[in-house]
Design a protein around this motif. Structure first.
Motif, mmCIF file in Angstrom:
data_model
loop_
_atom_site.group_PDB
_atom_site.id
_atom_site.type_symbol
_atom_site.label_atom_id
_atom_site.label_comp_id
_atom_site.label_asym_id
_atom_site.label_seq_id
_atom_site.Cartn_x
_atom_site.Cartn_y
_atom_site.Cartn_z
ATOM 1 N N GLU A 138 5.600 1.003 10.187
ATOM 2 C CA GLU A 138 4.228 1.214 9.725
ATOM 3 C C GLU A 138 3.890 2.703 9.754
ATOM 4 O O GLU A 138 3.262 3.220 8.826
ATOM 5 N N VAL A 156 2.617 4.918 6.634
ATOM 6 C CA VAL A 156 1.382 5.703 6.682
ATOM 7 C C VAL A 156 1.665 7.156 6.300
ATOM 8 O O VAL A 156 0.850 7.793 5.627
ATOM 9 N N GLU A 192 1.554 7.461 2.632
ATOM 10 C CA GLU A 192 0.171 7.411 2.150
ATOM 11 C C GLU A 192 -0.562 8.719 2.479
ATOM 12 O O GLU A 192 -1.329 9.236 1.657
ATOM 13 N N ALA A 249 -10.514 3.854 4.491
ATOM 14 C CA ALA A 249 -9.519 2.800 4.748
ATOM 15 C C ALA A 249 -8.223 3.406 5.284
ATOM 16 O O ALA A 249 -7.583 2.835 6.167
ATOM 17 N N PHE A 250 -7.845 4.574 4.758
ATOM 18 C CA PHE A 250 -6.662 5.254 5.269
ATOM 19 C C PHE A 250 -6.858 5.649 6.731
ATOM 20 O O PHE A 250 -5.967 5.449 7.559
ATOM 21 N N ASP A 301 -8.772 4.230 8.909
ATOM 22 C CA ASP A 301 -8.692 2.982 9.687
ATOM 23 C C ASP A 301 -7.237 2.580 9.890
ATOM 24 O O ASP A 301 -6.841 2.171 10.994
ATOM 25 N N ARG A 302 -6.439 2.701 8.838
ATOM 26 C CA ARG A 302 -5.016 2.335 8.939
ATOM 27 C C ARG A 302 -4.315 3.211 9.974
ATOM 28 O O ARG A 302 -3.473 2.720 10.737
ATOM 29 N N CYS A 303 -4.663 4.495 10.013
ATOM 30 C CA CYS A 303 -4.062 5.395 11.009
ATOM 31 C C CYS A 303 -4.390 4.947 12.428
ATOM 32 O O CYS A 303 -3.511 4.921 13.299
ATOM 33 N N VAL A 314 -5.307 1.932 13.459
ATOM 34 C CA VAL A 314 -4.648 0.644 13.726
ATOM 35 C C VAL A 314 -3.158 0.865 14.002
ATOM 36 O O VAL A 314 -2.587 0.264 14.922
ATOM 37 N N ALA A 315 -2.522 1.755 13.251
ATOM 38 C CA ALA A 315 -1.091 2.021 13.447
ATOM 39 C C ALA A 315 -0.825 2.756 14.754
ATOM 40 O O ALA A 315 0.226 2.574 15.376
#
Length: 154
Positions: free
Chosen positions: A83, A87, A90, A123-124, A126-128, A130-131
Motif C-alpha cells: 500500500e 501511495v 499516487e 482523499a489522498f 486520508d489514504r496516507c 490510513v496507510a
C-alpha cells in the motif's frame, strides 16, 4: 524579502489541502523509513547518503517485509508495504503535477489531464493517514527496539 509568491493565484482551501496531503505523506514515508530502520539498523543513515526517493524507500520496505521469516507476521505486513508503494505512485501524480486552469477557471494541478480537485487531494491525504497507521503501530508492537524480527538472507 519580496512578495513574488503572491503572483501565484491563491486558493486557501486548495493550498491547505495540498499542504496537509504533503505532511500526511511525509509522516507515512517516515513510518516506512523507521520500519526499515528497525529491521536493518543503520538504514536511516542511507537515506540522504544514497539520495533515496520515496519509490526507493517503498521498494526497500517491500523487500524487508517479504524477507520476514515468520510467515504469519509476513502475511500481515506485506500488504502494508504494498500500500505504501501504491501511495508513492499516487503522491508522484500530485506533487509532480502540472499547473493548469480547471474548466471552472480555478488554478489546479493536473496529472495526465486529470484535475487534482480539493476532494481528490483530501482523499489522498486520508489514504496516507490510513496507510501510515499500521506501519506506525508496528513500531510500537512487533518492531519495538531492540527489534527481534528475523529476516531471510537476500
Amino acid at each position: 524579502m519580496s512578495d513574488e509568491r503572491t503572483l501565484v493565484p491563491q486558493d486557501g482551501e486548495y493550498f491547505h489541502a495540498i499542504g496537509l496531503a504533503a505532511v500526511a505523506f511525509a509522516r507515512l514515508e517516515w513510518d516506512a523509513v523507521w520500519c526499515c530502520e528497525r529491521l536493518d539498523p543503520g538504514y536511516i543513515n542511507t537515506i540522504e547518503q544514497k539520495k533515496k526517493t520515496a519509490g526507493t524507500i517503498a521498494g526497500d520496505l517491500v523487500g524487508f517485509f517479504e524477507r520476514i521469516d515468520n510467515v504469519h507476521l509476513k502475511a500481515k505486513v506485506v500488504p502494508f508495504a504494498q500500500e505504501f508503494a501504491a501511495v508513492v505512485v499516487e503522491r508522484n501524480g500530485l506533487l509532480h503535477g502540472k499547473p493548469a486552469t480547471a474548466p471552472n477557471g480555478d488554478q489546479r494541478l493536473f496529472r495526465h489531464g486529470e484535475e487534482w480537485s480539493v476532494s481528490k487531494v483530501q482523499a489522498f491525504a486520508d489514504r496516507c493517514v490510513v496507510a501510515g497507521t499500521p506501519l506506525n503501530a508496528l513500531l510500537y508492537a512487533e518492531f519495538t527496539e531492540p527489534c527481534q524480527i528475523a529476516l531471510r538472507a537476500k
